[in-house]
Design an enzyme around this catalytic site. Sequence first.
Site, mmCIF file in Angstrom:
data_model
loop_
_atom_site.group_PDB
_atom_site.id
_atom_site.type_symbol
_atom_site.label_atom_id
_atom_site.label_comp_id
_atom_site.label_asym_id
_atom_site.label_seq_id
_atom_site.Cartn_x
_atom_site.Cartn_y
_atom_site.Cartn_z
ATOM 1 N N CYS A 96 -2.070 -0.322 7.181
ATOM 2 C CA CYS A 96 -1.219 0.874 7.149
ATOM 3 C C CYS A 96 -1.337 1.817 8.394
ATOM 4 O O CYS A 96 -0.179 2.183 8.744
ATOM 5 C CB CYS A 96 -1.778 1.984 6.108
ATOM 6 S SG CYS A 96 -1.468 0.918 4.255
ATOM 7 N N CYS B 188 -6.019 2.291 5.669
ATOM 8 C CA CYS B 188 -6.516 1.102 6.163
ATOM 9 C C CYS B 188 -5.905 0.528 7.343
ATOM 10 O O CYS B 188 -5.044 1.291 7.849
ATOM 11 C CB CYS B 188 -6.364 0.006 5.128
ATOM 12 S SG CYS B 188 -4.638 -1.031 5.135
ATOM 13 N N GLU C 206 1.176 3.763 1.847
ATOM 14 C CA GLU C 206 1.780 4.309 3.232
ATOM 15 C C GLU C 206 2.940 3.388 3.566
ATOM 16 O O GLU C 206 3.819 3.792 4.066
ATOM 17 C CB GLU C 206 0.648 4.400 4.220
ATOM 18 C CG GLU C 206 -0.407 5.362 4.121
ATOM 19 C CD GLU C 206 -1.809 4.648 3.121
ATOM 20 O OE1 GLU C 206 -3.084 5.247 3.189
ATOM 21 O OE2 GLU C 206 -1.481 3.616 2.408
ATOM 22 N N HIS D 35 0.928 -1.037 -0.121
ATOM 23 C CA HIS D 35 -0.016 0.028 0.067
ATOM 24 C C HIS D 35 0.717 1.212 -0.001
ATOM 25 O O HIS D 35 1.868 1.225 0.430
ATOM 26 C CB HIS D 35 -0.986 -0.132 1.321
ATOM 27 C CG HIS D 35 -2.000 -0.885 1.172
ATOM 28 N ND1 HIS D 35 -3.241 -0.985 2.065
ATOM 29 C CD2 HIS D 35 -2.046 -2.301 0.714
ATOM 30 C CE1 HIS D 35 -3.807 -2.012 1.686
ATOM 31 N NE2 HIS D 35 -3.380 -2.685 0.981
#
Length: 159
Positions: free
Chosen positions: A89, A86, A58, A56
């Site tokens: 993250c 999420c 991040e 992801h």
Amino acid sequence: MFTEDRKKFMLTAINKAEENIITGKGGPFGAVVVKDGEIISAVGNRVTSTNDPTAHAEVVAIREACKTLETFDLTGCEIFASCEPCPMCLGAIMWARIDKLYFAADRIDASRAGFDDELFYTELALPQSQRSLKPTQILKDEANKVFDKWIETIDKIPY
């Protein structure tokens, strides 16, 4: 009130998200890590281009910032995410000890676009016995022996 710099950093994250769609490198997410007013890393999500469900934006931004700064502790940094992180993250942001999180779109917006962020937040709020993925604990005593060894280790690097 948001400073012009913060707006600039968030727009960079949003632009990375849009760039991802155009280049096909991953989903519509971008993240920027900043320290002392300077961008340390600015990336888009790389899940599909690397076949890595943990890539992801991040997480990738944290990995790159840590590599650049040669540390696993990002105290003193801020992260700008094009969307509310999420749970994975958010955990990574907390483990990295980042001081401040800013996000643009939220988990409801991500859900509208077909992403499971809201579902995962809902699942994690449930007791383990009510989640769709029900964990089973085994070999607790054996695992705790390793923690005991960690506790006794004098020259460890805590994090």
